[in-house]
Design a protein around this motif. Structure first.
Motif, PDB file in Angstrom:
ATOM      1  N   LEU A 187       0.827  -1.212   0.000  1.00  0.00           N
ATOM      2  CA  LEU A 187       0.000   0.000   0.000  1.00  0.00           C
ATOM      3  C   LEU A 187       0.861   1.262   0.000  1.00  0.00           C
ATOM      4  N   MET A 188       2.038   1.197   0.634  1.00  0.00           N
ATOM      5  CA  MET A 188       2.934   2.352   0.618  1.00  0.00           C
ATOM      6  C   MET A 188       3.402   2.662  -0.799  1.00  0.00           C
ATOM      7  N   ALA A 189       3.720   1.630  -1.562  1.00  0.00           N
ATOM      8  CA  ALA A 189       4.118   1.843  -2.947  1.00  0.00           C
ATOM      9  C   ALA A 189       2.977   2.476  -3.737  1.00  0.00           C
ATOM     10  N   GLU A 190       1.757   2.004  -3.483  1.00  0.00           N
ATOM     11  CA  GLU A 190       0.586   2.563  -4.167  1.00  0.00           C
ATOM     12  C   GLU A 190       0.352   4.017  -3.760  1.00  0.00           C
ATOM     13  N   ALA A 191       0.646   4.354  -2.494  1.00  0.00           N
ATOM     14  CA  ALA A 191       0.445   5.719  -2.008  1.00  0.00           C
ATOM     15  C   ALA A 191       1.457   6.699  -2.575  1.00  0.00           C
ATOM     16  N   GLY A 192       2.565   6.197  -3.104  1.00  0.00           N
ATOM     17  CA  GLY A 192       3.558   7.075  -3.708  1.00  0.00           C
ATOM     18  C   GLY A 192       4.834   7.244  -2.907  1.00  0.00           C
ATOM     19  N   ILE A 193       5.046   6.428  -1.883  1.00  0.00           N
ATOM     20  CA  ILE A 193       6.323   6.492  -1.162  1.00  0.00           C
ATOM     21  C   ILE A 193       7.423   6.003  -2.099  1.00  0.00           C
ATOM     22  N   PRO A 194       8.464   6.789  -2.337  1.00  0.00           N
ATOM     23  CA  PRO A 194       9.475   6.422  -3.329  1.00  0.00           C
ATOM     24  C   PRO A 194      10.222   5.145  -2.976  1.00  0.00           C
ATOM     25  N   GLU A 195      10.791   4.539  -4.005  1.00  0.00           N
ATOM     26  CA  GLU A 195      11.559   3.306  -3.829  1.00  0.00           C
ATOM     27  C   GLU A 195      12.698   3.513  -2.841  1.00  0.00           C
ATOM     28  N   GLY A 196      12.861   2.563  -1.938  1.00  0.00           N
ATOM     29  CA  GLY A 196      13.958   2.594  -0.985  1.00  0.00           C
ATOM     30  C   GLY A 196      13.676   3.342   0.294  1.00  0.00           C
ATOM     31  N   VAL A 197      12.602   4.136   0.335  1.00  0.00           N
ATOM     32  CA  VAL A 197      12.297   4.883   1.553  1.00  0.00           C
ATOM     33  C   VAL A 197      11.898   3.932   2.678  1.00  0.00           C
ATOM     34  N   VAL A 198      11.141   2.902   2.344  1.00  0.00           N
ATOM     35  CA  VAL A 198      10.751   1.882   3.314  1.00  0.00           C
ATOM     36  C   VAL A 198      11.175   0.523   2.794  1.00  0.00           C
ATOM     37  N   ASN A 199      11.844  -0.243   3.637  1.00  0.00           N
ATOM     38  CA  ASN A 199      12.300  -1.590   3.305  1.00  0.00           C
ATOM     39  C   ASN A 199      11.873  -2.526   4.426  1.00  0.00           C
ATOM     40  N   ILE A 200      11.219  -3.630   4.069  1.00  0.00           N
ATOM     41  CA  ILE A 200      10.680  -4.577   5.054  1.00  0.00           C
ATOM     42  C   ILE A 200      11.437  -5.889   4.925  1.00  0.00           C
ATOM     43  N   VAL A 201      12.087  -6.315   6.024  1.00  0.00           N
ATOM     44  CA  VAL A 201      12.946  -7.501   5.965  1.00  0.00           C
ATOM     45  C   VAL A 201      12.573  -8.470   7.086  1.00  0.00           C
ATOM     46  N   PRO A 202      11.548  -9.291   6.892  1.00  0.00           N
ATOM     47  CA  PRO A 202      11.276 -10.333   7.892  1.00  0.00           C
ATOM     48  C   PRO A 202      12.512 -11.204   8.072  1.00  0.00           C
ATOM     49  N   GLY A 203      12.727 -11.636   9.284  1.00  0.00           N
ATOM     50  CA  GLY A 203      13.885 -12.475   9.559  1.00  0.00           C
ATOM     51  C   GLY A 203      13.974 -12.784  11.031  1.00  0.00           C
ATOM     52  N   LEU A 204      14.876 -13.663  11.379  1.00  0.00           N
ATOM     53  CA  LEU A 204      15.062 -14.037  12.771  1.00  0.00           C
ATOM     54  C   LEU A 204      15.651 -12.871  13.562  1.00  0.00           C
ATOM     55  N   GLY A 205      15.203 -12.716  14.793  1.00  0.00           N
ATOM     56  CA  GLY A 205      15.752 -11.663  15.631  1.00  0.00           C
ATOM     57  C   GLY A 205      17.233 -11.820  15.863  1.00  0.00           C
ATOM     58  N   SER A 206      17.682 -13.061  15.992  1.00  0.00           N
ATOM     59  CA  SER A 206      19.096 -13.321  16.270  1.00  0.00           C
ATOM     60  C   SER A 206      19.980 -13.068  15.054  1.00  0.00           C
ATOM     61  N   VAL A 207      19.376 -12.935  13.879  1.00  0.00           N
ATOM     62  CA  VAL A 207      20.146 -12.700  12.660  1.00  0.00           C
ATOM     63  C   VAL A 207      19.868 -11.286  12.137  1.00  0.00           C
ATOM     64  N   ALA A 208      18.694 -11.093  11.537  1.00  0.00           N
ATOM     65  CA  ALA A 208      18.372  -9.788  10.952  1.00  0.00           C
ATOM     66  C   ALA A 208      18.224  -8.711  12.021  1.00  0.00           C
ATOM     67  N   GLY A 209      17.549  -9.036  13.124  1.00  0.00           N
ATOM     68  CA  GLY A 209      17.370  -8.043  14.176  1.00  0.00           C
ATOM     69  C   GLY A 209      18.690  -7.620  14.799  1.00  0.00           C
ATOM     70  N   GLN A 210      19.543  -8.589  15.079  1.00  0.00           N
ATOM     71  CA  GLN A 210      20.859  -8.293  15.653  1.00  0.00           C
ATOM     72  C   GLN A 210      21.680  -7.418  14.712  1.00  0.00           C
ATOM     73  N   TYR A 211      21.618  -7.714  13.425  1.00  0.00           N
ATOM     74  CA  TYR A 211      22.427  -6.965  12.467  1.00  0.00           C
ATOM     75  C   TYR A 211      21.905  -5.542  12.295  1.00  0.00           C
ATOM     76  N   ILE A 212      20.595  -5.362  12.332  1.00  0.00           N
ATOM     77  CA  ILE A 212      20.034  -4.015  12.285  1.00  0.00           C
ATOM     78  C   ILE A 212      20.538  -3.192  13.472  1.00  0.00           C
ATOM     79  N   ALA A 213      20.579  -3.816  14.643  1.00  0.00           N
ATOM     80  CA  ALA A 213      21.025  -3.104  15.847  1.00  0.00           C
ATOM     81  C   ALA A 213      22.486  -2.691  15.772  1.00  0.00           C
ATOM     82  N   GLU A 214      23.303  -3.473  15.099  1.00  0.00           N
ATOM     83  CA  GLU A 214      24.736  -3.172  15.073  1.00  0.00           C
ATOM     84  C   GLU A 214      25.205  -2.540  13.765  1.00  0.00           C
ATOM     85  N   HIS A 215      24.334  -2.429  12.769  1.00  0.00           N
ATOM     86  CA  HIS A 215      24.755  -1.997  11.428  1.00  0.00           C
ATOM     87  C   HIS A 215      25.310  -0.577  11.452  1.00  0.00           C
TER      88      HIS A 215
END
Length: 491
Positions: A187-215
């Protein structure tokens, strides 16, 4: 039904090809296999957000606001699909998803869409001859980690203010409840939010979540979840000293005084603990009763709890659905044994329902436990289920001691007709929020957050915009004559 990652405006598979099934907690049947982001996928998402940041942050604030307002309209236009998807994935009763989750989500985007061009800096009176003003600037790429108990609503609480302030986002929904977050990306893409402004990355907390915290490419991380995980996020964030915002656990005191309206207090206290199967950090999980009304109140409260209709969350007659996962159901049920070992009395529930149609699901009966002491584990630890601990007190001083007798400090409530007492407790309770003659009220304009082991920072309201901006002080010499600090003869 979307089940891929959303990076740079496109739905894509995880680079590893890894997926994980998301299950219907009513019967534990698979709904979809969802892509699981790894570190490389997070890198791609951060890079996309970095590329999008300059244009999005410099866009006129009113234009960002208009996009968020359009998104709110699209959420309302797709309300039934979102409500059914949320109920299917989380176990929320469909009547709750329709009446609360979806409207609150739309309202949040609408509120911050309206605020986007109204959040401003200040001019500060300094010494004569100078103009000093402040700019409120977006922090940059923000990482956001959303829990499984209210994924649709909490996604809006985090993304709406961040986007209104001009940030770009890498969002990780909980791996067991990602479906509505991915629908919102569509729906965000349909609303006109430009590419790359929002990125959704489901994943394990111990992997993706941990890396987001330390990136190192992420300037801020906002997390809602357990206190233990919040502490690990703080440690992981130290590498680049990123800003951290935490909304963590709670053990909310819900205090009923002898002069309370008992009918309102019984119904409000049931809502405080049994809504969403008790899976809320702000739940009124410590029911504190004045000794003069304790027996009558508990009898009425128990009768109401036993009458709550458990069932398939997609059935409009259902009042309590399943817990969101079998693992969590088992954890909640284990506290009935903890209570018994510490001398507590199980007044109601404490088990899975016996009905055959619920046998394959993650159900727990509404559970009421009279604790022996307010220091018992069931009165100190967050159970996070339809599990309420009953305590009694004899006067205001004891009530305040018990209420403040945990390390948590998120939500709290009291029921009384004494205005002075109400305001005194509002002042003295160790909590980020206090409800008087009500419980669990939220609004996009009202700050939400805790103190102590319940975290720091605030969601919603002007406080949320402050969380997603940083202050720059600008000094302009208008006509000040500054004598040289190191005077020298003219050359």
């Amino acid at each position: 039904m979307r089940h891929q990652l959303f990076i740079g405006g496109q739905f894509v598979d995880a680079l590893s090809g890894e997926t994980q099934p998301t299950l219907n907690p009513h019967d534990n049947t698979p709904i979809a296999d969802v892509a699981m982001a790894g570190r490389a996928d997070v890198d791609l998402a951060v890079a996309a957000a970095q590329r999008a940041f300059p244009k999005w942050s410099r866009m006129a604030a009113a234009d960002r606001g208009r996009i968020l307002l359009k998104l709110a309209d699209l959420i309302e236009a797709n309300a039934e699909e979102l409500a059914r998807l949320e109920s299917l994935d989380t176990g929320h009763p469909i009547k709750d998803s329709r009446a609360l989750d979806v409207p609150r989500t739309a309202a949040c985007y609408r509120y911050f869409g309206g605020m986007a061009d109204k959040f401003q800096g200040e001019t500060i009176p300094v010494e004569a001859g100078f103009l000093n003003y402040t700019l409120r600037e977006p922090v940059g790429v923000v990482g956001q980690v959303v829990p499984w108990n209210f994924p649709l609503m909490f996604t809006s609480w985090k993304m709406a203010p961040a986007l209104a302030a001009g940030n770009t986002i890498v969002m990780k929904p909980a791996e067991i409840t990602p479906l509505t977050s991915l629908k919102i990306a569509e729906l965000m893409a349909e609303a006109g939010i430009p590419e790359g402004v929002v990125n959704i990355v489901p994943g394990l907390g111990s992997v993706a979540g941990q890396y987001i915290a330390e990136h190192p490419g992420i300037a801020k991380v906002a997390f809602t979840g357990s206190t233990a995980t919040g502490k690990r996020i703080v440690q992981a964030s130290a590498g680049n000293l990123k800003k951290v915002q935490l909304e963590l656990g709670g053990k909310g005191p819900n205090i009923v005084f002898e002069d309370a309206n008992l009918t309102a207090a019984v119904n409000g206290s049931a809502w405080a603990i049994f809504h969403n199967q008790g899976q809320a950090c702000i739940a009124g999980s410590r029911l504190m009763l004045h000794s003069a009304i304790a027996d009558e109140f508990l009898e009425r409260f128990t009768t109401l709890a036993r009458s709550i209709r458990l069932g398939n969350p997609l059935d409009a007659a259902t009042e309590m659905g399943p817990l969101t996962s079998a693992l969590h159901r088992d954890r909640v049920l284990s506290y009935a044994q903890v209570a018994a070992e510490q001398g507590g009395e199980i007044v109601a529930g404490g088990r899975a329902p016996v009905a055959a149609e619920l046998a394959r699901g993650c159900y727990v009966e509404p559970t009421i436990v009279k604790a022996r002491s307010w220091r018992d584990r069931v009165a100190q630890e967050e159970v996070f289920g339809p599990f309420v601990t009953v305590l009694t007190f004899k006067d205001d001083a004891e009530a305040l001691e018990i209420a403040n007798g945990t390390d948590y400090g998120l939500g709290s409530g009291l029921w009384t007709s004494n205005l002075q007492r109400a305001h005194r407790f509002a002042r003295d309770l160790h909590a980020g929020m206090v409800w008087i003659n009500s419980y669990k009220r939220v609004n996009p304009g009202s700050p939400f957050g805790g103190v102590g082991q319940s975290g720091y920072g605030r969601e919603m309201g002007f406080d949320a915009m402050r969380e997603y901006t940083q202050v720059k002080s600008v000094w302009v010499n208008v006509d000040a004559q500054i004598p040289p600090w190191y005077p020298r003869p003219a050359a």
